[in-house]
Design a protein around this motif. Structure first.
Motif, short mmCIF file in Angstrom:
data_model
loop_
_atom_site.label_atom_id
_atom_site.label_comp_id
_atom_site.label_asym_id
_atom_site.label_seq_id
_atom_site.Cartn_x
_atom_site.Cartn_y
_atom_site.Cartn_z
N THR A 263 0.49 -1.75 0.26
CA THR A 263 -0.21 -0.13 0.26
C THR A 263 0.84 0.62 -0.03
N GLY A 264 0.37 2.56 -0.81
CA GLY A 264 1.01 3.76 -0.40
C GLY A 264 2.35 3.79 -1.16
N SER A 265 2.09 2.46 -2.80
CA SER A 265 3.63 2.33 -3.46
C SER A 265 2.68 2.68 -4.64
N ILE A 266 3.61 3.62 -5.60
CA ILE A 266 3.50 3.52 -7.19
C ILE A 266 4.64 3.09 -7.71
N LEU A 267 4.20 2.05 -8.86
CA LEU A 267 5.04 1.32 -9.58
C LEU A 267 4.90 1.30 -10.45
N PRO A 268 6.48 2.07 -11.17
CA PRO A 268 6.73 2.37 -12.96
C PRO A 268 6.97 1.12 -13.70
N VAL A 269 5.34 0.78 -14.69
CA VAL A 269 5.89 0.38 -15.56
C VAL A 269 6.05 0.63 -16.78
N ALA A 270 7.25 0.98 -17.74
CA ALA A 270 8.12 2.02 -17.79
C ALA A 270 9.14 0.98 -18.44
N GLY A 271 9.35 -0.20 -18.48
CA GLY A 271 10.45 -0.31 -18.97
C GLY A 271 11.91 0.64 -18.47
N GLY A 272 11.49 0.61 -16.88
CA GLY A 272 12.76 1.13 -16.42
C GLY A 272 12.91 2.64 -16.17
N ASP A 273 12.31 3.31 -16.86
CA ASP A 273 11.96 4.73 -16.39
C ASP A 273 11.61 4.83 -15.76
N LEU A 274 11.42 5.67 -14.56
CA LEU A 274 11.12 5.95 -13.07
C LEU A 274 10.14 7.38 -12.84
N GLY A 275 10.22 8.36 -14.15
CA GLY A 275 9.03 9.32 -13.81
C GLY A 275 10.32 10.26 -12.98
#
Length: 275
Positions: A263-275
């Protein structure tokens, strides 16, 4: 024309007995998530302001009946840029099923692509209203039911474009989604509710049947948009766009009981790009 769900990574029965509301589910990532949940045995309520959502729900319902997955689908039209629309959607789910176990907030998306100095006041406000307010409103609308149940999961779909070119208002809106995810998770975690998010990167999808905004027309507008495409690919370690299945898989996982300690997690799903 309807067809069985043809995506990847289905886990039969994972959503059995669960009621899931998926917003922005007439096409794209939202449609894929709704199809996955139906294929995994969930009762899914699809929400969109486009009438196309009813056709998608019918396809999920028919596929569930043919496959025997145990899933089901209903649909409702609602404008989630208003609180009244969000409340309408939640009320429809409660009327049909008596509870909401999972809410997937998927509404949002860049309307215009341009340097920030080229955005006027109206465009800035519309970008924020499109990509922040539907998540704010839907979270608020579903909370009373989840708090009464003492359980529930909210999965927000954010973006790695919080650090990106030529869409500053959209980036600001998705930054708001990230803050909402973390602060609400802290606020309601002790009362049995998880709040998590994914942050998709560039995603390949069929041409949109309902457009978010006007197409780029001038050579300048097309060049502004190309900057986004080039930066998205360059920022990815894998140097490509993702697929709809690659975006739906982590969303469906986060909404499931398998992610019960997240919970409270934001998972980047972008091939390694963390935003």
């Amino acid at each position: 024309m309807t067809r069985p769900y043809a995506g990847q990574f289905v886990t039969p029965g994972r959503y059995a007995g669960k009621v899931a509301v998926v917003t922005g589910s007439a096409q794209g990532i939202g449609q894929k998530v709704a199809e996955r949940i139906g294929a995994e045995g969930g009762a899914v309520v699809l929400v969109d302001r486009a009438d196309l959502v009813h056709e998608v729900a019918q396809g999920i319902q028919e596929a569930a009946q043919r496959s025997g997955s145990g899933g089901s689908a209903t649909s409702v039209n609602a404008d989630l840029e208003t609180f009244a629309g969000a409340q309408l959607a939640v009320d429809a789910a409660l009327a049909a099923h008596g509870r909401v176990d999972v809410l997937v907030n998927n509404v949002g998306g860049t309307i215009w692509a341009r340097p920030y100095e080229e955005y006027d006041e109206d465009k800035i406000e519309k970008e924020i209203r499109r990509s922040l307010f539907p998540t704010l409103w839907a979270c608020r609308a579903v909370l009373p039911a989840m708090l009464q149940q003492g359980s529930g999961t909210i999965v927000n779909v954010s973006s790695v474009a919080t650090r990106g070119m030529h869409r500053v208002p959209y980036a600001a809106a998705k930054g708001g989604v990230n803050a909402l995810t973390q602060s609400l998770a802290m606020e309601v975690g002790g009362r049995g509710i998880r709040v998590v998010a994914t942050a998709p990167g560039g995603t390949e999808a069929p041409p949109r049947k309902v457009k978010r905004g006007p197409e780029a027309e001038s050579s300048t507008e097309k060049a502004w948009y190309q900057v986004i495409v080039d930066q998205t690919v360059e920022s990815s370690f894998l140097k490509r766009y993702g697929t709809l299945d690659e975006q739906a898989a982590p969303i469906v996982f986060l909404g499931s009981d398998e992610a019960s300690f997240l919970t409270g997690s934001i998972l980047p799903v972008a091939g390694g790009d963390l935003g």
